[in-house]
Motif scaffolding. Structure first.
Motif, short mmCIF file in Angstrom:
data_model
loop_
_atom_site.label_atom_id
_atom_site.label_comp_id
_atom_site.label_asym_id
_atom_site.label_seq_id
_atom_site.Cartn_x
_atom_site.Cartn_y
_atom_site.Cartn_z
N UNK A 174 0.86 -1.19 0.00
CA UNK A 174 0.00 0.00 0.00
C UNK A 174 0.90 1.24 0.00
N UNK A 175 0.73 2.08 -1.01
CA UNK A 175 1.52 3.30 -1.13
C UNK A 175 0.63 4.51 -0.92
N UNK A 176 1.02 5.38 0.01
CA UNK A 176 0.32 6.65 0.21
C UNK A 176 1.19 7.77 -0.35
N UNK A 177 0.68 8.48 -1.35
CA UNK A 177 1.36 9.65 -1.90
C UNK A 177 0.60 10.87 -1.42
N UNK A 178 1.22 11.64 -0.54
CA UNK A 178 0.52 12.73 0.14
C UNK A 178 0.81 14.09 -0.50
#
Length: 232
Positions: A174-178
């Motif tokens: 799971x990748x979170x790009x903020x």
């Protein structure tokens, strides 16, 4: 030699069986509650998998890029609609995010969170990731852009870090790009930073897609304050 080995094994087995009986008798053990060899093997396998998962997460977590290098965490139990300007809407958004997280346990999806600053986009992205219980990587685009702004020719350590971060972004569950888009409005000494960021995002997007099956391979959660026109 085979016969001799069998005899030795039979002899050793008898000795162990005798000792087992004595221990059971001495301590009054109820053998009906003892796990079978298969159950013990399964317990060992599960514990080993947990250990490997923990080690893997610790390795991935090295490459998190948090805002101002401060680790942030969030889960649905911390979602407080009353703290938002529109509490009823915030309550509905929290419910939708929770139901979406439940759905994503069986379906791999990409999710884009769009809205004004302070509306809880990052919090809900973190909450979904927490609910999924998978290896997660958090990437602040501002922090990532700052790395690109470094004089990479004279900073081999930063250059290697960027490679490691990119590999982690591609491979993480799971990748979170903020705050996607924030880097486009920031001032950097090296004017090519935005173009380099675009190339990296393109490689990451490709790496997280299964072209053979034409579907998302790993979940990506993106937050942005920008409108569609601004992102374009």
């Amino acid at each position: 030699m085979t016969l001799g080995a069998d005899i030795m094994n039979d002899g050793l087995g008898s000795v162990l069986a005798d000792k087992r009986k004595k221990v059971i008798s001495k301590y009054g053990i109820d053998v009906s509650t003892l796990p079978t060899k298969e159950e013990l093997d399964e317990r060992t396998r599960v514990e080993a998998l947990k250990k490997v998962k923990l080690q893997k997460q610790e390795a991935w977590s090295t490459w998190n890029l948090y805002p101002a290098h401060q680790k942030i965490q969030f889960d649905f139990s911390k979602w407080k609609p009353d703290m938002q300007e529109d509490s009823s809407n915030a309550k509905e958004l929290g419910k939708k995010a929770y139901l979406l997280a439940k759905r994503m346990k069986n379906e791999t999806l990409n999710v884009l969170f769009v809205g004004a600053p302070g509306t809880g986009k990052t919090s809900l992205a973190l909450a979904i990731a927490k609910e999924l219980g998978k290896h997660t990587l958090f990437i602040s685009t501002a922090e990532l852009a700052a790395l690109f702004d470094t004089d990479l020719k004279n900073s081999p350590d930063v250059k290697q870090k960027l490679k490691n971060v990119e590999n982690a972004m591609i491979g993480i569950d799971v990748l979170i790009i903020d705050d996607l888009g924030t880097e486009g409005s920031m001032r950097f000494k090296n004017f090519g930073v935005t173009e380099k960021m675009q190339h990296l995002m393109y490689r990451v997007a490709n790496g997280r897609f299964n072209f053979e099956k034409n579907k998302v391979a790993r979940t990506t959660l993106i937050t942005t304050n920008n409108s569609d026109d601004e992102l374009n």
